[in-house]
Write a protein that holds these residues in place. Structure first.
Motif, PDB file in Angstrom:
ATOM      1  N   ILE A  66       0.755  -1.080   0.087  1.00 61.38           N
ATOM      2  CA  ILE A  66      -0.018   0.058  -0.005  1.00 61.38           C
ATOM      3  C   ILE A  66       0.720   1.326  -0.059  1.00 61.38           C
ATOM      4  O   ILE A  66       1.842   1.398   0.706  1.00 61.38           O
ATOM      5  N   VAL A  67       0.558   2.220  -0.710  1.00 62.81           N
ATOM      6  CA  VAL A  67       1.364   3.433  -0.832  1.00 62.81           C
ATOM      7  C   VAL A  67       0.723   4.526   0.457  1.00 62.81           C
ATOM      8  O   VAL A  67      -0.411   4.432   0.580  1.00 62.81           O
ATOM      9  N   ARG A  68       1.704   4.770   1.191  1.00 68.52           N
ATOM     10  CA  ARG A  68       1.461   5.641   2.433  1.00 68.52           C
ATOM     11  C   ARG A  68       1.642   6.922   2.096  1.00 68.52           C
ATOM     12  O   ARG A  68       1.184   7.992   2.730  1.00 68.52           O
ATOM     13  N   TYR A  69       2.716   7.394   1.057  1.00 66.36           N
ATOM     14  CA  TYR A  69       3.082   8.585   0.921  1.00 66.36           C
ATOM     15  C   TYR A  69       3.628   8.763  -0.334  1.00 66.36           C
ATOM     16  O   TYR A  69       4.272   7.858  -0.928  1.00 66.36           O
ATOM     17  N   ALA A  70       3.178   9.686  -1.138  1.00 66.42           N
ATOM     18  CA  ALA A  70       3.641   9.994  -2.404  1.00 66.42           C
ATOM     19  C   ALA A  70       3.529  11.570  -2.768  1.00 66.42           C
ATOM     20  O   ALA A  70       2.422  12.150  -2.755  1.00 66.42           O
ATOM     21  N   GLU A  71       4.910  12.144  -2.822  1.00 71.11           N
ATOM     22  CA  GLU A  71       4.690  13.675  -2.961  1.00 71.11           C
ATOM     23  C   GLU A  71       5.865  14.043  -3.958  1.00 71.11           C
ATOM     24  O   GLU A  71       6.784  13.312  -3.960  1.00 71.11           O
ATOM     25  N   GLU A  72       5.730  15.077  -4.592  1.00 73.05           N
ATOM     26  CA  GLU A  72       6.760  15.714  -5.596  1.00 73.05           C
ATOM     27  C   GLU A  72       7.196  17.193  -4.943  1.00 73.05           C
ATOM     28  O   GLU A  72       6.400  17.777  -4.627  1.00 73.05           O
ATOM     29  N   TYR A  73       8.509  17.238  -5.309  1.00 71.35           N
ATOM     30  CA  TYR A  73       9.038  18.487  -4.905  1.00 71.35           C
ATOM     31  C   TYR A  73       9.652  19.160  -5.839  1.00 71.35           C
ATOM     32  O   TYR A  73      10.562  18.548  -6.431  1.00 71.35           O
ATOM     33  N   GLU A  74       9.280  20.357  -6.460  1.00 81.13           N
ATOM     34  CA  GLU A  74       9.678  21.080  -7.572  1.00 81.13           C
ATOM     35  C   GLU A  74      11.122  21.961  -7.164  1.00 81.13           C
ATOM     36  O   GLU A  74      11.037  22.538  -6.031  1.00 81.13           O
ATOM     37  N   HIS A  75      12.061  21.651  -7.785  1.00 87.94           N
ATOM     38  CA  HIS A  75      13.416  22.267  -7.503  1.00 87.94           C
ATOM     39  C   HIS A  75      13.815  22.459  -6.069  1.00 87.94           C
ATOM     40  O   HIS A  75      14.062  23.418  -5.399  1.00 87.94           O
ATOM     41  N   SER A  76      13.634  21.513  -5.155  1.00 79.72           N
ATOM     42  CA  SER A  76      13.806  21.564  -3.800  1.00 79.72           C
ATOM     43  C   SER A  76      15.170  21.853  -3.218  1.00 79.72           C
ATOM     44  O   SER A  76      16.153  21.227  -4.153  1.00 79.72           O
ATOM     45  N   ASN A  77      15.432  22.330  -2.343  1.00 84.41           N
ATOM     46  CA  ASN A  77      16.873  22.252  -1.758  1.00 84.41           C
ATOM     47  C   ASN A  77      17.104  20.824  -1.093  1.00 84.41           C
ATOM     48  O   ASN A  77      16.284  20.148  -0.654  1.00 84.41           O
ATOM     49  N   PRO A  78      18.261  20.273  -1.504  1.00 79.26           N
ATOM     50  CA  PRO A  78      18.456  18.812  -0.870  1.00 79.26           C
ATOM     51  C   PRO A  78      18.413  18.751   0.289  1.00 79.26           C
ATOM     52  O   PRO A  78      17.843  17.384   0.761  1.00 79.26           O
ATOM     53  N   GLN A  79      18.301  19.514   1.117  1.00 82.16           N
ATOM     54  CA  GLN A  79      18.638  19.576   2.627  1.00 82.16           C
ATOM     55  C   GLN A  79      17.019  19.152   3.043  1.00 82.16           C
ATOM     56  O   GLN A  79      16.812  18.414   3.994  1.00 82.16           O
ATOM     57  N   THR A  80      16.200  19.991   2.254  1.00 81.51           N
ATOM     58  CA  THR A  80      14.803  19.709   2.624  1.00 81.51           C
ATOM     59  C   THR A  80      14.126  18.268   2.362  1.00 81.51           C
ATOM     60  O   THR A  80      13.567  17.601   3.028  1.00 81.51           O
ATOM     61  N   ILE A  81      14.742  17.569   1.225  1.00 86.10           N
ATOM     62  CA  ILE A  81      14.541  16.441   0.876  1.00 86.10           C
ATOM     63  C   ILE A  81      15.140  15.328   2.101  1.00 86.10           C
ATOM     64  O   ILE A  81      14.434  14.343   2.466  1.00 86.10           O
ATOM     65  N   VAL A  82      16.382  15.671   2.359  1.00 84.06           N
ATOM     66  CA  VAL A  82      17.083  14.765   3.610  1.00 84.06           C
ATOM     67  C   VAL A  82      16.044  14.948   4.683  1.00 84.06           C
ATOM     68  O   VAL A  82      15.764  13.947   5.280  1.00 84.06           O
ATOM     69  N   ASP A  83      15.758  15.937   5.056  1.00 86.55           N
ATOM     70  CA  ASP A  83      14.871  16.406   6.347  1.00 86.55           C
ATOM     71  C   ASP A  83      13.663  15.801   6.216  1.00 86.55           C
ATOM     72  O   ASP A  83      13.294  15.065   6.998  1.00 86.55           O
ATOM     73  N   LYS A  84      12.956  15.524   5.049  1.00 83.50           N
ATOM     74  CA  LYS A  84      11.553  14.805   4.916  1.00 83.50           C
ATOM     75  C   LYS A  84      11.846  13.525   4.926  1.00 83.50           C
ATOM     76  O   LYS A  84      11.193  12.651   5.721  1.00 83.50           O
ATOM     77  N   CYS A  85      12.896  12.762   4.232  1.00 81.94           N
ATOM     78  CA  CYS A  85      13.168  11.487   4.507  1.00 81.94           C
ATOM     79  C   CYS A  85      13.388  10.992   5.945  1.00 81.94           C
ATOM     80  O   CYS A  85      13.182  10.077   6.429  1.00 81.94           O
ATOM     81  N   HIS A  86      14.305  11.871   6.566  1.00 83.27           N
ATOM     82  CA  HIS A  86      14.824  11.546   8.023  1.00 83.27           C
ATOM     83  C   HIS A  86      13.348  11.602   8.974  1.00 83.27           C
ATOM     84  O   HIS A  86      13.257  10.870   9.815  1.00 83.27           O
ATOM     85  N   SER A  87      12.582  12.394   8.405  1.00 83.60           N
ATOM     86  CA  SER A  87      11.217  12.673   9.302  1.00 83.60           C
ATOM     87  C   SER A  87      10.303  11.273   8.951  1.00 83.60           C
ATOM     88  O   SER A  87       9.842  10.883  10.045  1.00 83.60           O
TER      89      SER A  87
END
Length: 162
Positions: free
Chosen positions: A24-45
């Motif tokens: 089952i898909v629990r999370y699915a989001e796209e981020y446009e031209h995001s800051n790499p640290q924002t993605i790292v923070d989201k994954c860590h969260s």
């Protein structure tokens, strides 16, 4: 992610409901031209919230992957040919080599009704509905939200349901 295209994150969970395997898909989001640290923070969260989480990532951006690996206190000495879920949380995949195999695997998961996508993930559903491929090569120009579809393919890499 981490490149010129959008970065997408798809998180899935394996369940066994009354003897039937379901992803089952629990999370699915796209981020446009995001800051790499924002993605790292989201994954860590996501990891902090769900703990038993592996991250299958496109191995093409070593700097972005290393940023993730640093946040999870993993070795920066890695190659896509030598990854292991037993010792790593961040698992880089050589997308250029494995993209056809991952699309074929997604096709099998859908056809055997192993994949469940709640309706709130409408962009991911649209991506699957518009996906167009030739010999298991995705035509990204004809596929809506193709970054989400790539993230879904990566997230399914960890499942070997027969």
């Amino acid at each position: 992610g981490f490149g010129s295209s959008k970065t997408a994150i798809v998180m899935t969970e394996h369940l066994n409901l009354e003897g039937k395997d379901i992803i089952i898909v629990r999370y699915a989001e796209e981020y446009e031209h995001s800051n790499p640290q924002t993605i790292v923070d989201k994954c860590h969260s996501l990891y902090t919230k769900h703990l038993n989480t592996l991250f299958w990532v496109d191995g093409s951006n070593r700097a972005g992957i290393n940023l993730l690996k640093v946040s999870f206190d993993e070795s920066l000495n890695w190659e896509t040919s030598d990854i292991s879920p037993e010792i790593m949380r961040i698992l880089p995949v050589n997308f250029q080599i494995e993209h056809k195999k991952m699309l074929s695997h997604l096709h099998v998961m859908v056809n055997k009704q192993y994949l469940a996508i709640p309706k709130e993930h409408d962009k991911l559903i649209t991506s699957l509905r518009t996906a167009y491929a030739t010999e298991y090569s995705l035509n990204k120009d004809q596929t809506s939200y193709n970054d989400l579809l790539d993230a879904l393919r990566l997230s399914l890499k960890g499942y070997n349901i027969k």
